[in-house]
Design an enzyme around this catalytic site. Sequence first.
Site, PDB file in Angstrom:
ATOM      1  N   LYS A  60       1.571  10.019   5.581  1.00  0.00           N
ATOM      2  CA  LYS A  60       1.206   8.594   6.135  1.00  0.00           C
ATOM      3  C   LYS A  60       2.815   7.728   5.547  1.00  0.00           C
ATOM      4  CE  LYS A  60      -3.471   8.078   6.827  1.00  0.00           C
ATOM      5  NZ  LYS A  60      -4.819   7.090   6.345  1.00  0.00           N
TER       6      LYS A  60
ATOM      7  N   LYS B 107      -2.068  -1.437  -3.877  1.00  0.00           N
ATOM      8  CA  LYS B 107      -3.127  -0.372  -3.964  1.00  0.00           C
ATOM      9  C   LYS B 107      -2.222   0.759  -3.873  1.00  0.00           C
ATOM     10  CE  LYS B 107      -5.912   1.768  -0.731  1.00  0.00           C
ATOM     11  NZ  LYS B 107      -6.750   1.797   0.764  1.00  0.00           N
TER      12      LYS B 107
ATOM     13  N   SER C  61     -10.071   5.514  -4.848  1.00  0.00           N
ATOM     14  CA  SER C  61     -11.019   6.738  -4.917  1.00  0.00           C
ATOM     15  C   SER C  61     -10.703   7.537  -6.130  1.00  0.00           C
ATOM     16  CB  SER C  61     -11.233   7.300  -3.580  1.00  0.00           C
ATOM     17  OG  SER C  61     -10.113   7.864  -3.054  1.00  0.00           O
TER      18      SER C  61
ATOM     19  N   GLU D  10       7.232  -6.691   1.610  1.00  0.00           N
ATOM     20  CA  GLU D  10       5.864  -6.981   2.272  1.00  0.00           C
ATOM     21  C   GLU D  10       4.980  -7.934   1.912  1.00  0.00           C
ATOM     22  OE1 GLU D  10       4.711  -4.700   4.501  1.00  0.00           O
ATOM     23  OE2 GLU D  10       5.945  -2.842   4.408  1.00  0.00           O
TER      24      GLU D  10
ATOM     25  N   LYS E 239       0.891  -1.329   0.031  1.00  0.00           N
ATOM     26  CA  LYS E 239       0.043   0.032  -0.085  1.00  0.00           C
ATOM     27  C   LYS E 239       1.014   1.317  -0.083  1.00  0.00           C
ATOM     28  CE  LYS E 239      -3.494   2.446   2.437  1.00  0.00           C
ATOM     29  NZ  LYS E 239      -4.750   2.430   3.620  1.00  0.00           N
TER      30      LYS E 239
ATOM     31  N   ARG F   1     -10.760  10.089   1.464  1.00  0.00           N
ATOM     32  CA  ARG F   1     -10.647  10.694   2.786  1.00  0.00           C
ATOM     33  C   ARG F   1     -11.677  11.730   3.160  1.00  0.00           C
ATOM     34  NH1 ARG F   1      -3.996  11.113   2.965  1.00  0.00           N
ATOM     35  NH2 ARG F   1      -3.613   8.972   2.890  1.00  0.00           N
TER      36      ARG F   1
ATOM     37  N   TYR G 273     -15.055   1.105  -7.202  1.00  0.00           N
ATOM     38  CA  TYR G 273     -16.243   1.731  -7.130  1.00  0.00           C
ATOM     39  C   TYR G 273     -16.829   1.852  -8.459  1.00  0.00           C
ATOM     40  CZ  TYR G 273     -13.738   3.683  -3.132  1.00  0.00           C
ATOM     41  OH  TYR G 273     -12.877   3.749  -1.876  1.00  0.00           O
TER      42      TYR G 273
HETATM   43  C1  PBG Z   1      -7.214   3.825   5.297  1.00  0.00           C
HETATM   44  C2  PBG Z   1      -7.672   3.502   4.044  1.00  0.00           C
HETATM   45  C3  PBG Z   1      -7.284   4.284   2.917  1.00  0.00           C
HETATM   46  C4  PBG Z   1      -8.064   3.564   1.824  1.00  0.00           C
HETATM   47  C5  PBG Z   1      -8.826   2.537   2.119  1.00  0.00           C
HETATM   48  N1  PBG Z   1      -8.390   2.340   3.506  1.00  0.00           N
HETATM   49  C6  PBG Z   1      -6.816   5.710   2.817  1.00  0.00           C
HETATM   50  C7  PBG Z   1      -5.679   5.984   3.512  1.00  0.00           C
HETATM   51  O1  PBG Z   1      -4.718   5.070   3.830  1.00  0.00           O
HETATM   52  O2  PBG Z   1      -5.501   7.182   3.961  1.00  0.00           O
HETATM   53  C8  PBG Z   1      -8.223   4.404   0.506  1.00  0.00           C
HETATM   54  C9  PBG Z   1      -9.251   3.835  -0.457  1.00  0.00           C
HETATM   55  C10 PBG Z   1      -9.430   4.699  -1.757  1.00  0.00           C
HETATM   56  O3  PBG Z   1      -8.886   5.780  -1.762  1.00  0.00           O
HETATM   57  O4  PBG Z   1     -10.394   4.363  -2.556  1.00  0.00           O
HETATM   58  N2  PBG Z   1      -6.927   2.818   6.278  1.00  0.00           N
END
Ligand code: PBG
Length: 323
Positions: free
Chosen positions: A216, A247, A273, A232, A194, A204, A312
């Site tokens: 992050k 991701k 997203s 990982e 990720k 968010r 989505y």
């Molecule tokens: C947070 C989490 C995130 C997403 C899924 N779980 C965002 C982040 O790490 O800030 C993002 C999913 C998306 O953008 O569709 N644990």
Amino acid sequence: MLQRPRRNRKSEVIRQMVQETHVSAANLIFPLFIVDGTFQKTEVASMPGIYRYSIDNLLREIESCLKLGLNSFDLFPNVDESLKDQFATESYREQSLYLRAIREVKKNFPEACVVTDVAMDPYSSDGHDGIVKDGVILNDETLEILGKMALAHAQCGADIIAPSDMMDGRVGYIRGVLDENGFTNVSIMSYSAKYASAFYGPFRDALNSAPKFGDKKTYQMNPANQREALIEANLDEQEGADFLMVKPALPYLDVIKLIKDNTELPVAAYNVSGEYAMIKAAIQKGWLNEQRAITEVLTSIKRAGATAILTYHAKEVLENKWL
Ligand code: PBG
């Protein structure tokens, strides 16, 4: 010329005969956002066509998806700011919005596959995925909270637990907690690679979960790194993951392929997203053909090596019979 590759493209029938990659409803997982209240259905401004549902409407939405053959859902809660604290205690409170939602979905639709998100950020007053102390994200102390959260999800009937936090050792820790409590059949879909991505912005917004300070980058991966994804992925596999996830998806197709080539486990990819927002914005401007752009995106993610695709677009591609 002995070889004329165009011969295999000369008609629709032949093109379909030689098509290498197919996306089907069975590959898709639909992320859904939940809010408190009743009769709620509020659109996420940066994600046209995507809504936050109160539990009553969530059940209606899931029912309509099941009718389309869309059977897997990943749930995310929009938590009221007043319920957030430093230790994300709301995440395992028995009557919390999220736990009630899981129980209701499994009670009404036992055949649906419910994926649950394990991470502190929607419930954390700091907006981070781990406990914050003096500006530092603590790893081992966070595991205990993730374990409580995962156990609560399993007790509510979750089929697959998906830790999205990127703390070290969390897959093994969660596997241990689940097994000790008799949940040996609950699966883990690990967000293995990720990345610290700009493409989570709209998510968010949907959850109001942006970090209150900093970024992050001490836990999510550097977008420039590919080989680190193998570290990982290997760890998550050794720690008991059932799926390895990459991701975001589109900017990381090489990582999907790399992990696919190095594991026998099914690989998942999260078409996040920001990827959705980008496509929808261009479509709204009339700059892209909707059906063609969306099916090309999903096919590319599958072709790269992902078997499960969190997207989505899941419902619209089935509603419109685009697959
Ligand atoms: C947070 C989490 C995130 C997403 C899924 N779980 C965002 C982040 O790490 O800030 C993002 C999913 C998306 O953008 O569709 N644990």
